[in-house]
Design an enzyme around this catalytic site. Sequence first.
Site, PDB file in Angstrom:
ATOM      1  N   LYS A 114       0.863  -1.115   0.086  1.00 59.90           N
ATOM      2  CA  LYS A 114       0.038   0.064   0.033  1.00 59.90           C
ATOM      3  C   LYS A 114       0.824   1.372   0.068  1.00 59.90           C
ATOM      4  CE  LYS A 114      -3.956  -2.155   0.774  1.00 59.90           C
ATOM      5  NZ  LYS A 114      -3.797  -3.511   0.763  1.00 59.90           N
TER       6      LYS A 114
HETATM    7  C1  LIG Z   1      -4.554  -4.692   0.367  1.00 57.26           C
HETATM    8  C2  LIG Z   1      -3.481  -6.169   0.352  1.00 57.26           C
HETATM    9  C3  LIG Z   1      -3.866  -6.865  -0.805  1.00 57.26           C
HETATM   10  C4  LIG Z   1      -5.042  -6.949  -1.608  1.00 57.26           C
HETATM   11  O1  LIG Z   1      -4.889  -6.073  -2.454  1.00 57.26           O
HETATM   12  P1  LIG Z   1      -6.267  -5.125  -3.375  1.00 57.26           P
HETATM   13  O2  LIG Z   1      -5.673  -3.933  -4.173  1.00 57.26           O
HETATM   14  O3  LIG Z   1      -7.049  -4.991  -2.214  1.00 57.26           O
HETATM   15  O4  LIG Z   1      -6.584  -6.276  -4.091  1.00 57.26           O
HETATM   16  C5  LIG Z   1      -3.087  -8.131  -0.454  1.00 57.26           C
HETATM   17  N1  LIG Z   1      -2.096  -8.231   0.365  1.00 57.26           N
HETATM   18  C6  LIG Z   1      -1.837  -7.325   1.192  1.00 57.26           C
HETATM   19  C7  LIG Z   1      -0.600  -7.540   2.181  1.00 57.26           C
HETATM   20  C8  LIG Z   1      -2.722  -6.024   1.100  1.00 57.26           C
HETATM   21  O5  LIG Z   1      -2.105  -5.439   2.225  1.00 57.26           O
END
Ligand SMILES: *Cc1c(COP(=O)(O)O)cnc(C)c1O
Length: 500
Positions: A114
């Site tokens: 993120k």
């Molecule tokens: C948010 C997240 C995901 C999923 O990503 P999306 O964009 O919501 O599909 C997968 N793994 C981790 C560690 C995340 O923080």
Amino acid sequence: MQYKSTRNSKLRLEASQVIAQGISSEGGLFVPESLPNVKSDLQRLAKLNYQGLAKEIFRLFLTDFTEEQIDHCVQSAYAPEKFGGEPVRLISLTESVGRKHILELWHGPTCAFKDMALQILPYFLTVSVSKTAPDKETVILVATSGDTGKAALEGFRDVPGTRVMVFYPQDGVSPMQKRQMSTQEGGNVGVCAIEGNFDDAQTAVKKIFTDSSIKEVLAEHGFMFSSANSINWGRLLPQIVYYFYAYFKLCKGNELAIGEPMNVDVPTGNFGNILAAYYAREMGLPIKKLICASNANKVLTDFINTGIYDRRREFYTTSSPSMDILISSNLERLLYAISGEDSATLSGWMEQLSDQGHYDVGDTVRSKVREIFFGGFCDDTATARTINNTWKNDRYLVDTHTAVALDVYRQYVESEGDGSTPTVIASTASPYKFVGSVLGALEPLGDGDEFENISRLESLTGTTAPLQLKTLRDKPVRFNTSIENSQAARYVLKSLGIGE
Ligand SMILES: *Cc1c(COP(=O)(O)O)cnc(C)c1O
């Protein structure tokens, strides 16, 4: 480049407007009017470093930003000291099945992918608001399954002209995630638990966004809402960059010649990260299959295989909590693109989803989805087994989310017989962020806390935990409020000093 809404194809807005606003007023998601194609430009783009590539891609989409503004956003967000060097790394695993290249996206300040978007979103947003609503203070509302919340808090903390408020499901995040959020520093931040799961938190936040009476009250007090969830275009755009970057790395490593295809495999929750890969593909990046990996909450696997999206099912709390989602918001953007940008049909499906809990896209759309996507899922037992096998065979430590993707890649190779196309597997979190589950996959867990588990995992594997996780131990808890989701709007107003 202008933007329209998935539920109103006639709308036309500038990039700065869609980033400042987050979500369209009728509830739709903003999408580019058309996607630029860079296929004939790949040779040139391949020579750029991460920052250079990011700028080239952003200028295609942020057409009302100046070159200087884009430059400032990129240089500030992806400064080497924030990511300990290059923002992303590509690691090749040579043992066992297929041709696997792990794209580590978690070298930022909060140890999850993120950060790739949330380090730059505050800069995008500051520019956008200066163009569209210069006198307003922006209130960033976030619903989180764990990682977005921390990354948004860290990205926006003490950014002038912004407040950030995070809602997370009370029992739906890992102990480390909870600790990261509850100890957050900064004068403009707030964190609150919701009694419910991620979907409850997301629904509460979406409802506040689209409530026009709350919007008016806020406006009277000089505030406006925006979103740091992946419904915000400013979250998705930065994620397109690293798929190009990974491809060029494979080319430089002679795994591929420019023009030859790779696969991309993504552990998926809200469908944001994999959607960015889909957009990269539409822009001319040679991607053969997009492998959509789910955990036991396999609503997307079923959708890809049947064309029926059905959220009426049991919700599981798993060892990969950031993917514990039954309503994957960004699927709306994919379906809009694939169904010929027909906003009336799309609005109908979304209404059915919210009223009845399911919809069926029919055979034409379903077969188009399956041409591009492979869907698979992996439960907690198989996740632990994959962590264990990957450590044993490759001496490489993965977190639970990345393990889900690895197992689904194995399923893909077995089912489609394609073990020869180089495949980029998105690694979305540091193994130390989910240290209990990762350690437990390697040896029986004792009753030590997160920090003892960190030490044990370090000595067992000879790897080093990120400092920003280790030091959480000594930080004081600042936030421990928990509310029912119906109280979310009141909580927001109260935090802003409006209402009682
Ligand atoms: C948010 C997240 C995901 C999923 O990503 P999306 O964009 O919501 O599909 C997968 N793994 C981790 C560690 C995340 O923080």
